[in-house]
Design an enzyme around this catalytic site. Sequence first.
Site, PDB file in Angstrom:
ATOM      1  N   HIS A  63       0.853  -1.186   0.000  1.00  0.00           N
ATOM      2  CA  HIS A  63       0.000   0.000   0.000  1.00  0.00           C
ATOM      3  C   HIS A  63       0.888   1.234   0.000  1.00  0.00           C
ATOM      4  CE1 HIS A  63      -3.945  -2.020   1.577  1.00  0.00           C
ATOM      5  NE2 HIS A  63      -3.817  -2.070   0.262  1.00  0.00           N
ATOM      6  N   ASP A  65       1.046   4.076   1.419  1.00  0.00           N
ATOM      7  CA  ASP A  65       1.527   4.732   2.635  1.00  0.00           C
ATOM      8  C   ASP A  65       2.677   3.969   3.297  1.00  0.00           C
ATOM      9  OD1 ASP A  65      -0.369   2.743   3.253  1.00  0.00           O
ATOM     10  OD2 ASP A  65      -0.904   3.659   5.157  1.00  0.00           O
ATOM     11  N   ASP A 206      -1.189  -2.823  10.145  1.00  0.00           N
ATOM     12  CA  ASP A 206      -2.173  -3.183   9.131  1.00  0.00           C
ATOM     13  C   ASP A 206      -2.615  -4.643   9.249  1.00  0.00           C
ATOM     14  OD1 ASP A 206      -0.686  -0.808   8.224  1.00  0.00           O
ATOM     15  OD2 ASP A 206      -2.060  -0.906   6.530  1.00  0.00           O
TER      16      ASP A 206
END
Length: 307
Positions: A63, A65, A206
Amino acid sequence: MLEVCLLGTSGMMPLPKRFLTAMMTRYNGSSLLIDCGEATQIAIKKKGWSFKPIDTICITHFHADHISGLPGLLLTIGNADRTEPLTIIGPKGVEKVVNSLRIIAPELPFEIKFIEVRGDKEEISINGYRITAFKVNHNVTCYGYCIDVDRTRKFLVEKAESQQVPKICWGSLQKGEIVEFEGKRYTPDMVLGEARRGLKVVYCTDSRPVPVIGEMAAGADLFICEGMYGESEKQSNAVENKHMMFREAAELAKKAQPKEMWLTHFSPSLVRPEDYIGDAKKIFAHSYLGRDGKTVDLNFDDKKGEE
């Protein structure tokens, strides 16, 4: 000594006073980085640490970020005159993803080596670290990382002499090697003391809470865990987006019993995480809020932290 710095604590997007989640360690001249979103370079510069010694980068997942700051960082490392190889560890496809990002950073003065993690758990020994990547539960393939620094066993002169081990063999035996000398076989156990506890740092972002996180964090010196939401009304968001609540991270820590847990990867909507840390502390007393630049020096015998 193992130095650990939580470079940023924001999830999803960098904020003016909260950079994206990343962690950096320094040990014996080697620097290791986990994740590299936007503003990671600024965070490293703000900390005052050097780019050139970064020789290992672990990517949790793909991802933006967590990886979009990588091309710029690689260029900066190159501009710091690094010529030695750099290793990037990440999920299956990491080489393809990184090389795609390198369209804007095509020429580097050092080689990049890739290690793709494909199973549920994989151990990698590199640059003095024993790294265990373990799969967690996010909406894309995502790994947490356990960083172990093993401590060498103490060399006991008296034991070596009592076993009549020739001095010419001592150096090799101290390194853990078996030596054949003048028709006799000598083993490390003949000169070394008992196994000694090393250092252990576990980093996980995450993910929904899953047992493997607690298993890997068991007895860690430092457990850095995502706590995207503190507000109880955000539980459905956590489930839907596969993230964690403060209290869920604390429940994992309660079972794992690390020396400390730092929460990180805060939602941009979580303006005042300090309002909710009390909920985590009720479950696991050694729960603390991460903050950008928070650092700890881990020693084999004791530990000093700086707030």
